[in-house]
Design a protein around this motif. Sequence first.
Motif, PDB file in Angstrom:
ATOM      1  N   VAL A 165       1.726   8.161  -1.635  1.00 59.69           N
ATOM      2  CA  VAL A 165       1.648   7.083  -2.627  1.00 59.69           C
ATOM      3  C   VAL A 165       0.948   6.764  -3.557  1.00 59.69           C
ATOM      4  O   VAL A 165       1.493   5.863  -4.798  1.00 59.69           O
TER       5      VAL A 165
ATOM      6  N   SER B  13      -1.295  -1.393   2.002  1.00 57.92           N
ATOM      7  CA  SER B  13      -1.610  -2.065   0.981  1.00 57.92           C
ATOM      8  C   SER B  13      -2.319  -1.008   0.104  1.00 57.92           C
ATOM      9  O   SER B  13      -2.945  -0.142   0.112  1.00 57.92           O
ATOM     10  N   LEU B  14      -1.365  -1.102  -0.781  1.00 52.56           N
ATOM     11  CA  LEU B  14      -2.683  -0.423  -2.188  1.00 52.56           C
ATOM     12  C   LEU B  14      -3.446  -0.022  -2.468  1.00 52.56           C
ATOM     13  O   LEU B  14      -4.963   0.863  -3.327  1.00 52.56           O
TER      14      LEU B  14
ATOM     15  N   ALA C 191       0.273  -5.430  -3.703  1.00 49.56           N
ATOM     16  CA  ALA C 191       1.621  -4.146  -3.701  1.00 49.56           C
ATOM     17  C   ALA C 191       1.575  -3.912  -2.446  1.00 49.56           C
ATOM     18  O   ALA C 191       0.235  -3.173  -1.719  1.00 49.56           O
ATOM     19  N   THR C 192       2.446  -3.861  -1.383  1.00 49.05           N
ATOM     20  CA  THR C 192       2.753  -3.540   0.456  1.00 49.05           C
ATOM     21  C   THR C 192       3.403  -2.194  -0.404  1.00 49.05           C
ATOM     22  O   THR C 192       4.590  -3.251  -0.294  1.00 49.05           O
ATOM     23  N   VAL C 193       3.748  -0.930   0.540  1.00 45.63           N
ATOM     24  CA  VAL C 193       4.739  -0.222   0.683  1.00 45.63           C
ATOM     25  C   VAL C 193       4.992  -0.253   2.089  1.00 45.63           C
ATOM     26  O   VAL C 193       4.004  -0.002   3.233  1.00 45.63           O
TER      27      VAL C 193
ATOM     28  N   ARG D 185       2.795   0.371   7.585  1.00 47.82           N
ATOM     29  CA  ARG D 185       2.801  -0.673   6.382  1.00 47.82           C
ATOM     30  C   ARG D 185       1.181  -0.180   4.889  1.00 47.82           C
ATOM     31  O   ARG D 185       0.229   0.757   6.278  1.00 47.82           O
TER      32      ARG D 185
ATOM     33  N   TRP E 175       8.288   1.981  -8.683  1.00 50.89           N
ATOM     34  CA  TRP E 175       7.519   1.111  -8.739  1.00 50.89           C
ATOM     35  C   TRP E 175       7.283   0.497  -9.990  1.00 50.89           C
ATOM     36  O   TRP E 175       7.269  -0.625 -10.795  1.00 50.89           O
TER      37      TRP E 175
ATOM     38  N   ILE F 299      12.469   1.781  -2.959  1.00 48.59           N
ATOM     39  CA  ILE F 299      11.902   2.600  -4.008  1.00 48.59           C
ATOM     40  C   ILE F 299      12.947   4.049  -3.861  1.00 48.59           C
ATOM     41  O   ILE F 299      12.673   4.465  -4.448  1.00 48.59           O
TER      42      ILE F 299
ATOM     43  N   HIS G  93       9.944   1.178   0.935  1.00 48.33           N
ATOM     44  CA  HIS G  93      10.300  -0.475  -0.109  1.00 48.33           C
ATOM     45  C   HIS G  93       8.913  -1.010   0.471  1.00 48.33           C
ATOM     46  O   HIS G  93       7.584  -0.034  -0.099  1.00 48.33           O
ATOM     47  N   ALA G  94       9.214  -1.934  -1.168  1.00 44.14           N
ATOM     48  CA  ALA G  94       7.216  -2.060  -1.920  1.00 44.14           C
ATOM     49  C   ALA G  94       7.683  -3.894  -2.039  1.00 44.14           C
ATOM     50  O   ALA G  94       8.603  -4.264  -2.474  1.00 44.14           O
TER      51      ALA G  94
ATOM     52  N   GLN H  76      10.375  -8.041  -3.952  1.00 47.67           N
ATOM     53  CA  GLN H  76      10.789  -6.713  -3.092  1.00 47.67           C
ATOM     54  C   GLN H  76      11.809  -6.074  -3.689  1.00 47.67           C
ATOM     55  O   GLN H  76      12.725  -5.879  -4.084  1.00 47.67           O
TER      56      GLN H  76
END
Length: 276
Positions: free
Chosen positions: A172, A87-88, A120-122, A85, A26, A44, A49-50, A41
């Motif tokens: 996360v 969003s942090l 940041a999207t995981v 999906r 990260w 992780i 994936h992020a 992109q």
Amino acid sequence: MGEMTENSKRQSRLPDTSSQMVRQRWLDLLDLSYSSRRVTQQEIEPGVHAVVVPAACRNKTSEELIEVEVRVATSHVPGMARGVRLSLERLGEFALTASADYRGWMDPWGKDIASGETQATVFVDLAYLEAALLARLWDHGVLVEFSSPLSFFRRGALTDYANVYETVVRMVAEGSSLAEAADQLAPAVLNRLQFYANTYLQLSSLYTQAAWQIDRDNFVIKIPGSRLSLVLQYWELRADHLSGQKVMQAWRSRIDGFLQQVTSAQLLEAPRSFAA
């Protein structure tokens, strides 16, 4: 959180990445994103994936171009069997208690994400988490019905459940790996199932005048010869041990009251005898 479902022919292996490595990847991704000032992109760990949109990129690039770059970056995320999906910057919407917070271990970038300046999207493939849980629970005789948001865990007649979305959110936020998330969830499920079993054995041994049975997520108490029954929802025991003991005390009072009610009903129904 959004969920994506896609048929995937790729065979998933059991997660084995450490949480230390997850956090480092990260940090490497954020460092790359900030230094390049571009949408980036990165994997992780297998199954996670992020995509990061740094603050500098959002401030100097048009929204249309950012959307194009995000679509391009997202297109490099491998197909997922059961993807979600997250969003942090929206983790605060989940009322969860985590042992760590990304705003701490991602510092200084975590504060930018929390404020919404950086996005940041995981992407997490739940199939990897399912495989990890199955590997840890199978030898204990636990069958898993993996779904979302709730997954159910059955051993014998007893059932427990867990919210996998909450598990992923906590994973996360803490910077944990899929393997560690499974290491935390599996023992919790086993402990609850054992607590349900111990409680059933204790109560049924204490109140032997009643017929006991398990019906899905309930303990059902019946008295032979009576149409009355008492249902105890054993998921009330899911909280911590102290709360479980309080539930047990409340149940004891309910059972005692139920038995008194049955006795009173049987006395009223009994035929009266008259002295000659």
